[in-house]
Structures are given as C-alpha cells and as structure tokens.
Write an enzyme that holds these catalytic residues in place. Structure first.
Site, PDB file in Angstrom:
ATOM      1  N   HIS A   1       1.972   4.210  -3.091  1.00 34.49           N
ATOM      2  CA  HIS A   1       1.935   5.674  -3.025  1.00 34.49           C
ATOM      3  C   HIS A   1       3.211   6.293  -3.617  1.00 34.49           C
ATOM      4  O   HIS A   1       3.148   7.249  -4.389  1.00 34.49           O
ATOM      5  CB  HIS A   1       1.774   6.155  -1.579  1.00 34.49           C
ATOM      6  CG  HIS A   1       0.388   6.013  -1.043  1.00 34.49           C
ATOM      7  ND1 HIS A   1      -0.711   6.599  -1.624  1.00 34.49           N
ATOM      8  CD2 HIS A   1      -0.073   5.352   0.042  1.00 34.49           C
ATOM      9  CE1 HIS A   1      -1.795   6.308  -0.920  1.00 34.49           C
ATOM     10  NE2 HIS A   1      -1.437   5.534   0.087  1.00 34.49           N
TER      11      HIS A   1
ATOM     12  N   HIS B   1       0.835  -1.205   0.000  1.00 31.25           N
ATOM     13  CA  HIS B   1       0.000   0.000   0.000  1.00 31.25           C
ATOM     14  C   HIS B   1       0.870   1.256   0.000  1.00 31.25           C
ATOM     15  O   HIS B   1       0.678   2.167  -0.818  1.00 31.25           O
ATOM     16  CB  HIS B   1      -0.915  -0.016   1.236  1.00 31.25           C
ATOM     17  CG  HIS B   1      -1.780   1.188   1.396  1.00 31.25           C
ATOM     18  ND1 HIS B   1      -3.144   1.117   1.343  1.00 31.25           N
ATOM     19  CD2 HIS B   1      -1.488   2.491   1.618  1.00 31.25           C
ATOM     20  CE1 HIS B   1      -3.653   2.330   1.517  1.00 31.25           C
ATOM     21  NE2 HIS B   1      -2.664   3.175   1.694  1.00 31.25           N
ATOM     22  N   GLU B   2       1.833   1.299   0.896  1.00 31.63           N
ATOM     23  CA  GLU B   2       2.695   2.488   0.999  1.00 31.63           C
ATOM     24  C   GLU B   2       3.657   2.571  -0.183  1.00 31.63           C
ATOM     25  O   GLU B   2       3.926   3.656  -0.691  1.00 31.63           O
ATOM     26  CB  GLU B   2       3.445   2.500   2.334  1.00 31.63           C
ATOM     27  CG  GLU B   2       2.545   2.511   3.565  1.00 31.63           C
ATOM     28  CD  GLU B   2       1.469   3.584   3.567  1.00 31.63           C
ATOM     29  OE1 GLU B   2       1.644   4.638   2.914  1.00 31.63           O
ATOM     30  OE2 GLU B   2       0.427   3.379   4.217  1.00 31.63           O
TER      31      GLU B   2
END
Length: 172
Positions: free
Chosen positions: A82, A78-79
């Site tokens: 980004h 998820h990170e």
C-alpha cells in the site's frame, strides 16, 4: 488499552521481512524508498493498516502473536505494498490493479485483500438486534449510534428497521 508484549525475536522477524521486501521493491523499481515506521497498535479485527502520509505500518499485536509466520508472510508485504503503490502511482484504488501488480510482480506475494485469521480474541462486544426475519449483532459503535438517535439500521433481507433484543421466529 493494555499493550501486548511481543517477543523481541518476533519483532525482529517482522522487521527482517519488511526490510527484505523493501529492498526487493527498491531494486526492481529502481527507487530508494525509505523504511516505514512499524507500530504495534492496530486494534480490532484488522491485521494491519498502512498510514500513507506518515509512512507507517500499524500491526495488530494480538493477531501477530496468534498467527506468527502467516502474519509475517502475508500482512507485512500487504501493508508495505500500500505504501509503495501510494509513492509510486499516487492516489489509486486501495486494492486495485496497481496494488495487485506490486504484490505479485514486485514483492512476489499472492495478492489477497483480506486475511483469514481467526478473530474471536480481538472481536469487540456486540449487541443483539432483531428484525422480522433474523438475529443481528451490532458493534458497540453502531449500538451507541442507535441509542443516541443518530441513525437506524435496516435488514438487507427484509428491509425492517433493526430493534434491540433477541429474535423469536414466528409462532414461538
């Protein structure tokens, strides 16, 4: 803040997943994005944050310890997504279509905006406030802003200004 000691094997598992997903993204995007720095200092209820300009991922060590495999499988990609979206597309909505595409198509991970981990162990102290219809809990930061007279908060249900103290239903 006292730092949490994470087992080396757990840190290695995080790094292994990060490197695998980064390699997968680099191959599919035909790019050579560098490995981001990992920092285990995220606090509060957030599992992780991506720091775009410094190309780093901050992870919550308490939530990592409590949710090891799910954390590694969900939060790390998820990170990373980004960071990759920022480098690949520039400034776009944090969980917009580009991020969703990066998660699902490139990293092959379900695109969930938030985690579902229990957060009781990382939730900070709260302060009771009331309005005419219910009890509210304000964070330390919000409570301090009220105490300093910097702001006031209102109930979204009844519109009353929140005041410190416990709620007593009408007729009690």
């Amino acid at each position: 803040m006292k730092s949490i000691r994470l087992p080396i094997a757990l840190q290695q598992a995080v790094m292994r997943t990060l490197r695998e997903k980064l390699q997968q993204a680099n191959q599919r995007l035909a790019r050579n994005y560098p490995e981001p720095n990992l920092i285990y200092q995220q606090r509060g209820t957030a599992a992780g944050t991506a720091w775009l300009a410094s190309w780093e991922i901050r992870l919550n060590p308490v939530l990592l310890l409590e949710n090891q495999q799910a954390f590694i499988e969900e939060v790390v990609p998820h990170e990373l997504a980004h960071l990759l979206v920022w480098r690949h597309f520039g400034r776009v909505a944090p969980h917009g279509k580009e991020w969703k595409w990066m998660m699902e198509t490139i990293l092959e991970v379900p695109a969930r905006r938030t985690h579902s981990f229990a957060v009781a162990s990382v939730r900070g102290k709260s302060f009771p406030y009331r309005c005419r219809c219910q009890q509210h809990q304000l964070t330390v930061r919000r409570h301090n802003r009220v105490v300093r007279g910097e702001t006031e908060y209102r109930c979204v249900q009844c519109g009353d200004r929140l005041v410190a103290g416990d709620y007593a239903p009408p007729g009690n």
